[in-house]
Motif scaffolding. Structure first.
Motif, PDB file in Angstrom:
ATOM      1  N   LEU A 278      39.254  37.387  18.633  1.00  0.00           N
ATOM      2  CA  LEU A 278      39.464  36.585  19.838  1.00  0.00           C
ATOM      3  C   LEU A 278      38.908  37.261  21.083  1.00  0.00           C
ATOM      4  N   GLY A 279      38.616  36.432  22.080  1.00  0.00           N
ATOM      5  CA  GLY A 279      38.279  36.947  23.396  1.00  0.00           C
ATOM      6  C   GLY A 279      39.544  37.291  24.161  1.00  0.00           C
ATOM      7  N   ALA A 280      39.366  37.697  25.418  1.00  0.00           N
ATOM      8  CA  ALA A 280      40.502  38.158  26.219  1.00  0.00           C
ATOM      9  C   ALA A 280      41.564  37.078  26.381  1.00  0.00           C
ATOM     10  N   ASP A 281      41.151  35.844  26.657  1.00  0.00           N
ATOM     11  CA  ASP A 281      42.124  34.768  26.860  1.00  0.00           C
ATOM     12  C   ASP A 281      42.885  34.466  25.569  1.00  0.00           C
ATOM     13  N   GLU A 285      46.937  34.852  24.859  1.00  0.00           N
ATOM     14  CA  GLU A 285      47.778  33.751  24.377  1.00  0.00           C
ATOM     15  C   GLU A 285      48.547  34.153  23.120  1.00  0.00           C
ATOM     16  N   LEU A 286      47.852  34.780  22.188  1.00  0.00           N
ATOM     17  CA  LEU A 286      48.492  35.205  20.943  1.00  0.00           C
ATOM     18  C   LEU A 286      49.552  36.266  21.218  1.00  0.00           C
ATOM     19  N   ASP A 287      49.233  37.231  22.061  1.00  0.00           N
ATOM     20  CA  ASP A 287      50.162  38.310  22.367  1.00  0.00           C
ATOM     21  C   ASP A 287      51.414  37.789  23.065  1.00  0.00           C
TER      22      ASP A 287
END
Length: 356
Positions: A278-281, A285-287
Motif C-alpha cells: 500500500l501507499g501512505a494513505d 487507513e489499514l493501521d
C-alpha cells in the motif's frame, strides 16, 4: 499402495477413542476431589472432543510409521497427547484475543463468565471467566504430559520423544508471546510475520509432530532431516491459510465471526503484505482500523477490499503455493515408508487447501 479417506478417518476415530477414555479417567479423578469439578471435566471433554481436525496426531502417527514404527493403540494414545497441547493453546489464545467463540461455541472464558452470571455469584463475572480459562488451559497442558507417559509405550521411546515434545511446547508458547508482542509494537514487517507464523503454529502443527513420531520409532538423522525439510514449509503454509481464513473465511465454516483477526489487530503475513504493497494513505487507513474491537461488518468489508485490491491476498496465496511445492518436493525425496509418504501427501493437501 494408496490410503483411502476411510483409513484416514479410522485414525481420527482411534484418536477420539483414546482421548475419550483418558478424559473419562480424569473426570473420575476430579469428582473424587470435589463435585464442583464436574463442570471442569465437562468443559474439557466438550472442548477436546467437540471438534478439531486432529492434524497433529495424524502427522505424528504417520511420521512414526514413515520412520519404520509398527501400529499399536499405545502409539495412537501417545500421539493423541498433542491434542491437549492444542487445547491449551486455543483456550489461552481465545482469552488473549478476547474471542467470543471457538468452533461455533462460546470460548472457555465466555462459558465461565456466563456460568458466573447465571449462577448469581459474587465479584467480577469476566474476572472469573478469565481465571477459569487460564487454569483450564494449564490443566490441558498438564494432561498432555500425563497422556504421553501413561500411553503404554516403552520408556526409552518416551524418553526420545520427550525431547521433541518439550521443545515443541516451548516454541509454541514463545511464538504466542511474539504474536502478542508484534500486536503491541505494531510491527508490520514480513520478517516478523514469518517468524510468528513459524513458531506460533508452523513448527508445532507439522514439523514437531513429525519429529515426535520419528523419535517414538527411533528414526535416524536422515529421517529427521527429511521431516524438517517437509514439515517447516508445510507448517508455514498451514498458518498462512489460517491467516487468510481469519480475514476472508466463511463464519459458517470457520466457527468464528467474520474479520475477527482484523478486530484483534493480528499482524499476519497477509496484513504485512498489505502494508508493504500500500501507499501512505492506504497504510494509514489499514493501521487506523486494525485492532479496533468495534469494527463493524461494513468496516470489515472495506478492509478486505483494501487487502485484496493491493495484491496482498494474491501474494499470500502465491506464498502458500510456493511453500506447499517446496514441502511436497522434500517429501518425494524423503527416505521413508511408501504408505506413510502417500498419506502425508494427502495430509499436506488437507492442511493447505482447507476452508476451516
Amino acid at each position: 499402495m494408496t490410503t483411502s479417506p476411510l483409513e484416514l478417518a479410522d485414525l481420527r476415530h482411534r484418536v477420539d477413542r483414546a482421548l475419550a477414555g483418558f478424559l473419562a479417567t480424569q473426570r473420575a479423578l476430579l469428582l473424587e476431589i470435589d463435585p464442583a469439578l464436574d463442570e471442569v471435566a465437562g468443559t474439557m471433554s466438550a472442548f477436546v472432543l467437540g471438534g478439531g481436525k486432529r492434524l497433529r496426531p495424524a502427522f505424528a502417527y504417520w511420521g512414526f510409521r514413515g520412520a519404520g514404527g509398527t501400529d499399536s493403540d499405545a502409539v495412537v494414545a501417545a500421539v493423541s497427547a498433542l491434542e491437549f497441547v492444542q487445547a491449551s493453546a486455543l483456550i489461552h489464545d481465545d482469552l488473549m484475543d478476547r474471542s467470543d467463540t471457538r468452533r461455533g461455541e462460546p470460548s472457555v472464558h465466555r462459558r465461565y463468565e456466563t456460568l458466573h452470571v447465571t449462577s448469581g455469584w459474587r465479584a467480577s463475572a469476566s474476572g472469573f471467566g478469565d481465571a477459569a480459562a487460564v487454569l483450564l488451559g494449564d490443566l490441558a497442558l498438564v494432561w498432555s504430559d500425563e497422556l504421553l507417559h501413561t500411553a503404554g509405550l516403552p520408556l526409552d521411546a518416551v524418553a526420545r520423544a520427550r525431547v521433541v515434545f518439550d521443545r515443541m511446547r516451548t516454541e509454541v508458547t514463545v511464538g504466542q508471546y511474539l504474536d502478542v508482542l508484534t500486536q503491541a509494537t505494531a510491527d508490520t514487517s514480513l520478517e516478523r510475520a514469518g517468524k510468528v507464523a513459524r513458531f506460533k503454529a508452523a513448527k508445532y502443527t507439522v514439523e514437531r509432530p513429525l519429529l515426535f513420531g520419528a523419535a517414538l520409532a527411533g528414526g535416524g538423522p536422515a529421517v529427521h532431516e527429511a521431516y524438517t525439510a517437509f514439515g517447516l514449509p508445510l507448517g508455514e503454509a498451514f498458518q498462512l491459510r489460517d491467516d487468510v481464513l481469519g480475514v476472508f473465511g466463511d463464519p459458517e465454516r470457520t466457527g468464528k465471526p467474520a474479520g475477527d483477526d482484523l478486530r484483534e489487530g493480528k499482524r499476519t503475513y497477509l496484513v504485512a503484505s498489505a502494508f508493504e504493497a500500500l501507499g501512505a494513505d492506504g497504510r494509514a487507513e489499514l493501521d487506523a482500523a486494525l485492532g479496533d474491537p468495534a469494527l463493524d461488518d461494513a468496516g470489515v468489508r472495506r478492509l478486505r477490499a483494501v487487502i485484496r485490491d493491493c495484491g496482498a491476498l494474491a501474494a499470500t496465496e502465491s506464498r502458500i503455493a510456493a511453500l506447499e511445492a517446496e514441502a511436497l518436493d522434500a517429501l518425494k525425496r524423503a527416505p521413508i515408508e511408501d504408505e506413510a509418504r502417500t498419506v502425508l501427501f494427502a495430509l499436506a493437501e488437507a492442511a493447505t487447501r482447507r476452508t476451516v
